[in-house]
Design a protein around this motif. Structure first.
Motif, mmCIF file in Angstrom:
data_model
loop_
_atom_site.group_PDB
_atom_site.id
_atom_site.type_symbol
_atom_site.label_atom_id
_atom_site.label_comp_id
_atom_site.label_asym_id
_atom_site.label_seq_id
_atom_site.Cartn_x
_atom_site.Cartn_y
_atom_site.Cartn_z
ATOM 1 N N PRO A 226 53.487 7.117 5.757
ATOM 2 C CA PRO A 226 52.110 7.588 5.875
ATOM 3 C C PRO A 226 51.103 6.695 5.152
ATOM 4 O O PRO A 226 49.932 7.069 5.001
ATOM 5 N N ARG A 227 51.555 5.529 4.665
ATOM 6 C CA ARG A 227 50.681 4.667 3.851
ATOM 7 C C ARG A 227 49.526 4.092 4.656
ATOM 8 O O ARG A 227 48.438 3.901 4.130
ATOM 9 N N HIS A 228 49.761 3.804 5.948
ATOM 10 C CA HIS A 228 48.675 3.380 6.814
ATOM 11 C C HIS A 228 48.057 4.625 7.452
ATOM 12 O O HIS A 228 48.718 5.336 8.202
ATOM 13 N N VAL A 229 46.805 4.861 7.139
ATOM 14 C CA VAL A 229 46.163 6.079 7.632
ATOM 15 C C VAL A 229 45.314 5.822 8.875
ATOM 16 O O VAL A 229 44.982 6.750 9.614
ATOM 17 N N VAL A 230 44.944 4.552 9.107
ATOM 18 C CA VAL A 230 44.192 4.176 10.307
ATOM 19 C C VAL A 230 44.897 2.993 10.954
ATOM 20 O O VAL A 230 45.358 2.079 10.255
ATOM 21 N N HIS A 231 44.968 2.997 12.285
ATOM 22 C CA HIS A 231 45.727 1.977 13.015
ATOM 23 C C HIS A 231 44.791 1.285 14.007
ATOM 24 O O HIS A 231 44.598 1.744 15.139
ATOM 25 N N TYR A 232 44.206 0.177 13.566
ATOM 26 C CA TYR A 232 43.167 -0.506 14.340
ATOM 27 C C TYR A 232 43.760 -1.402 15.429
ATOM 28 O O TYR A 232 44.866 -1.931 15.302
ATOM 29 N N ASP A 233 42.977 -1.588 16.498
ATOM 30 C CA ASP A 233 43.230 -2.667 17.458
ATOM 31 C C ASP A 233 41.971 -3.531 17.485
ATOM 32 O O ASP A 233 41.033 -3.320 16.689
ATOM 33 N N THR A 234 41.915 -4.517 18.362
ATOM 34 C CA THR A 234 40.773 -5.434 18.334
ATOM 35 C C THR A 234 39.456 -4.723 18.656
ATOM 36 O O THR A 234 38.404 -5.084 18.112
ATOM 37 N N GLU A 235 39.501 -3.721 19.520
ATOM 38 C CA GLU A 235 38.268 -3.027 19.885
ATOM 39 C C GLU A 235 37.768 -2.119 18.769
ATOM 40 O O GLU A 235 36.578 -2.106 18.451
ATOM 41 N N THR A 236 38.663 -1.345 18.171
ATOM 42 C CA THR A 236 38.206 -0.393 17.155
ATOM 43 C C THR A 236 37.805 -1.095 15.853
ATOM 44 O O THR A 236 36.869 -0.657 15.190
#
Length: 320
Positions: A226-236
């Motif tokens: 759960p350490r990564h709370v946001v999972h970005y891609d190039t658009e976001t």
């Protein structure tokens, strides 16, 4: 080893970027590194962002950063591995060299790193003549960095803005940090205010839209629940940077064989750990060949971003 952790440390949240609750569940996976506990990842139907929900409350998340969490420790390695690293660290694609070249190209001198962990990048940049400062949430890491003569505030950047005073920087670096942050927009706005007018922000972070993420799915290292709370891609990531006052100058794939190898380990090994010798047998050939072959063919799990400040007048117009 499973951690003794209760369910009451979880909280549901709206989208950390747009603030809406128009959500759909994408998948459930687990903490492969430590607790083996399951967590869910959802997608915001409004802005497309992937994020962990429910997530561990911010005041409880430190329990999931165990003492042997890799970025925090000084890894003791065999002489052979040390020599291999010293050689392969000098090839194109090495992250320290990438950052060094970027800073030089923007004539940066005064650098802030947020989340320096064991301080390796700060030490490297100091050796190359930069004035460096750190902000590190882990107390032990912050003390070790200060012990080697580098200013380092302990805690979250948002809580340390008063301590920064009138200090301004030519560059702010976040290497695999933004995906851990519970209030990314607040942090990015504070970074905007800490930068000189020609200053830059340098980010490295997992790309949840990458080919590797699609292939490995819930076993992909980049989710690191759960350490990564946001999972970005190039658009976001582009959207949140624009909203907080930045324009992207450069976005590139960064070769990082550990994402392929560790994702394979989560798929193939019961405990999610690959034998050390096998790991390095795979790692170094991929490290050497990655920039030349596989990154050009399929991209990488990791993206690097260099972004500058949108000028105040343009920024106000953009908000309208």
């Amino acid at each position: 080893m499973a951690a003794d952790l209760s369910r009451d440390d979880l909280e549901y949240t709206s989208c950390p970027i747009c603030g809406l609750n128009n959500l759909e569940k994408e998948f459930t996976s687990k903490d492969f590194l430590f607790s083996r506990r399951e967590f869910s990842v959802v997608r915001c139907r409004s802005c497309g962002l992937l994020f962990t929900n429910p997530r561990v409350r911010e005041n409880h998340i430190s329990k999931y950063y165990f003492p042997d969490y890799a970025p925090y420790k000084n890894i003791k390695q065999s002489t052979f591995i040390q020599k291999a690293k010293s050689i392969l660290g000098k090839i194109p694609g090495d992250i320290h060299l990438r950052i060094l070249e970027t800073l030089k190209s923007f004539n940066a001198k005064d650098v802030l790193e947020i989340g320096p962990a064991n301080g390796s990048l700060l030490f490297f940049l100091r050796e190359h003549g930069f004035e460096v400062t750190g902000v590190e949430i882990d107390r032990n890491c912050a003390e070790k960095i200060r012990g080697k003569g580098i200013p380092c505030l302990q805690g979250d950047l948002n809580e340390n803005m008063r301590e920064m005073g009138q200090k301004r920087f030519d560059a702010v670096i976040l290497c695999h940090v933004l995906e851990h942050l519970y209030r990314p927009k607040e942090t990015l706005r504070n970074i905007y205010n800490l930068l000189n007018e020609q200053g830059i922000i340098y980010l490295t972070l997992p790309n949840s839209g990458s080919f590797e993420a699609r292939i490995f799915g819930k076993y992909w290292l980049g989710f690191d629940l759960p350490r990564h709370v946001v999972h970005y891609d190039t658009e976001t990531i582009g959207a949140v940077l624009s909203e907080t006052g930045f324009h992207i100058d450069k976005l590139e794939d960064v070769p990082d064989p550990s994402f392929i190898i560790q994702s394979m380990a989560y798929c193939l090994f019961k405990k999610g750990k690959m034998p050390g010798k096998l790991y390095y047998l795979l790692y170094y050939p991929l490290k050497l060949l990655g920039p030349l072959f596989y990154v050009r063919l399929i991209g990488s799990s990791v993206m690097s971003i260099v972004a500058g400040k949108i000028k105040r007048a343009n920024k106000d117009a953009h908000r309208r």
